[in-house]
Scaffold this motif. Structure first.
Motif, mmCIF file in Angstrom:
data_model
loop_
_atom_site.group_PDB
_atom_site.id
_atom_site.type_symbol
_atom_site.label_atom_id
_atom_site.label_comp_id
_atom_site.label_asym_id
_atom_site.label_seq_id
_atom_site.Cartn_x
_atom_site.Cartn_y
_atom_site.Cartn_z
ATOM 1 N N ARG A 225 -36.441 -41.281 -34.536
ATOM 2 C CA ARG A 225 -35.084 -40.899 -34.146
ATOM 3 C C ARG A 225 -34.227 -42.118 -33.847
ATOM 4 N N ALA A 226 -34.863 -43.182 -33.335
ATOM 5 C CA ALA A 226 -34.123 -44.398 -32.992
ATOM 6 C C ALA A 226 -33.780 -45.234 -34.222
ATOM 7 N N ARG A 227 -34.422 -44.966 -35.353
ATOM 8 C CA ARG A 227 -34.263 -45.832 -36.529
ATOM 9 C C ARG A 227 -33.630 -45.139 -37.732
ATOM 10 N N TYR A 228 -33.598 -43.817 -37.740
ATOM 11 C CA TYR A 228 -33.069 -43.088 -38.893
ATOM 12 C C TYR A 228 -32.100 -42.017 -38.408
ATOM 13 N N HIS A 229 -31.051 -41.813 -39.202
ATOM 14 C CA HIS A 229 -30.033 -40.833 -38.832
ATOM 15 C C HIS A 229 -30.517 -39.423 -39.155
ATOM 16 N N ALA A 230 -30.528 -38.589 -38.166
ATOM 17 C CA ALA A 230 -30.846 -37.166 -38.304
ATOM 18 C C ALA A 230 -32.105 -36.900 -39.122
ATOM 19 N N PRO A 231 -33.248 -37.447 -38.731
ATOM 20 C CA PRO A 231 -34.480 -37.141 -39.470
ATOM 21 C C PRO A 231 -34.943 -35.717 -39.181
ATOM 22 N N LEU A 232 -35.687 -35.161 -40.104
ATOM 23 C CA LEU A 232 -36.295 -33.850 -39.908
ATOM 24 C C LEU A 232 -37.810 -34.019 -39.932
ATOM 25 N N PHE A 233 -38.474 -33.502 -38.897
ATOM 26 C CA PHE A 233 -39.917 -33.648 -38.765
ATOM 27 C C PHE A 233 -40.607 -32.371 -39.254
ATOM 28 N N ILE A 247 -45.093 -29.771 -28.971
ATOM 29 C CA ILE A 247 -44.065 -30.573 -29.632
ATOM 30 C C ILE A 247 -42.712 -29.952 -29.334
ATOM 31 N N ASN A 248 -41.835 -30.720 -28.735
ATOM 32 C CA ASN A 248 -40.530 -30.235 -28.307
ATOM 33 C C ASN A 248 -39.605 -30.037 -29.511
ATOM 34 N N GLY A 249 -39.202 -28.818 -29.727
ATOM 35 C CA GLY A 249 -38.302 -28.528 -30.834
ATOM 36 C C GLY A 249 -36.886 -28.225 -30.400
ATOM 37 N N SER A 250 -36.550 -28.579 -29.158
ATOM 38 C CA SER A 250 -35.236 -28.227 -28.626
ATOM 39 C C SER A 250 -34.090 -28.954 -29.323
ATOM 40 N N LEU A 251 -34.367 -30.101 -29.956
ATOM 41 C CA LEU A 251 -33.328 -30.838 -30.660
ATOM 42 C C LEU A 251 -33.067 -30.271 -32.049
ATOM 43 N N ARG A 252 -33.819 -29.263 -32.415
ATOM 44 C CA ARG A 252 -33.643 -28.556 -33.686
ATOM 45 C C ARG A 252 -33.846 -29.475 -34.887
ATOM 46 N N ASP A 253 -34.692 -30.474 -34.702
ATOM 47 C CA ASP A 253 -35.022 -31.355 -35.824
ATOM 48 C C ASP A 253 -36.514 -31.297 -36.150
ATOM 49 N N VAL A 254 -37.170 -30.236 -35.706
ATOM 50 C CA VAL A 254 -38.596 -30.040 -35.937
ATOM 51 C C VAL A 254 -38.816 -28.718 -36.656
#
Length: 339
Positions: A225-233, A247-254
């Protein structure tokens, strides 16, 4: 009183003919190589010893699951070429790998293999100088080799051998194309493999170590997250329920691949290789997925205590590429258990 010869009826002749045909097919089926690759490239199968190349050949044991057998295949490929010998794989290995990858090494039928006076040659899980000059004519490599030190100098060739079949790759890419981050198509996919399964017991009780916990996974996701814009895991695992809880999915990027259910190994592996980058925990499955995906890789480091018996058969520097980024495991649990 004489006896009169009688001709068998047509129905009797037909019945005997059917029995003959069925018997012939059955015995041919038993004798020929049974390599179940209905949708993959057919392997060239050697059925008789007289068709083997003169001067000897190399083969290897077929042990373990997908990641182990990929390591065995790549090691055989590299060492046979290094020693100037042709390489043949067991039919069992072809059955595991050929439905997924476009492998090219010929197949040695089990009946033929059993008639050859093999010289077993044990390999450590890292390259040794002596492996450049392996003696013997018919050599069967043994062990569980899965180290880049054997084959990384042939990386392009290994990647070609492990090219996914079109339908396997397209299914994975179709799944990824349907994913979004906050309503947008992501520019960066990070494949995450969380190995648990039998390791939940094996790691603490046999190897004096720990598995990836929520702390490691949080750090690994934050690294990207610190190195790439809006990554999806894209999360894959043999224990998806644990992943959903840790695994925290609250940021909606998982995204939990397969709607959070445990997927098939082939599908999970294909998804991981089609991502741009990788997060892995333990096991050869994740190591190979990251190797094929390329990009940046974060891995779980220092996951065993100093007196772990794993140190005798596993060298981290031979398992993880130098450019990969290690995040140290929390060994507190292992110490608390008195391991």
């Amino acid at each position: 009183m004489g006896f009169r010869a009688t001709c068998p009826s047509f129905s009797t002749i037909y019945f005997l003919f059917i029995i003959f045909v069925v018997s012939t097919i059955f015995h041919c089926h038993q004798r020929l190589a049974l390599v179940p690759t209905p949708w993959a490239y057919s392997g060239r199968v050697v059925l008789l010893p007289r068709y083997l190349p003169r001067g000897g050949v190399f083969t290897i044991n077929s042990k373990g699951r997908l990641g182990n057998q990929m390591g065995e295949y790549a090691t055989l490929y590299a060492l046979a070429k290094m020693n100037g010998r042709p390489a043949f794989i067991p039919a069992e290995m072809h059955s595991t790998l050929a439905p997924i990858f476009r492998i090219t090494l010929p197949v040695l039928h089990g009946t033929t293999a059993s008639s050859i006076p093999w010289q077993n040659y044990h390999l450590n899980d890292w390259m040794e100088e002596e492996y450049r000059h392996i003696p013997g004519e018919y050599v069967r490599l043994t062990g569980y080799p899965c180290s880049w030190t054997f084959y990384h100098h042939l990386r392009d060739e290994i990647l070609r051998e492990f090219t996914l079949h079109d339908h396997v790759r397209e299914e994975a890419q179709k799944f990824l194309r349907g994913l979004q981050v906050n309503g947008r198509q992501p520019g960066t996919f990070v494949g995450v493999h969380v190995r648990r399964g039998d390791y939940v017991q094996v790691m603490p009780n046999v190897w004096k170590g720990v598995l990836a916990d929520r702390g490691y996974l949080r750090q690994a996701l934050d690294w990207f997250r610190a190195r790439y814009h809006a990554p999806l895991f894209v999360i894959t695992s043999d224990d998806m329920s644990w992943c959903r809880q840790n695994i925290n999915g609250s940021l909606r990027d998982v995204v939990f691949a397969g709607n959070g259910l445990q997927g098939s190994p082939t599908r999970d592996f294909a998804l991981l290789t089609q991502c741009n980058h990788s997060i892995i925990t333990v096991g050869t499955f994740g190591i190979w997925a990251a190797y094929l995906a390329g990009g940046a890789t974060v891995y779980l480091a220092n996951f065993t205590l100093p007196d772990s018996p794993l140190q005798w058969i596993f060298k981290p520097q031979a398992a993880f590429l130098p450019e990969w980024v290690g995040i140290a495991a929390d060994l507190g649990q292992a110490r608390e258990n008195g391991l």
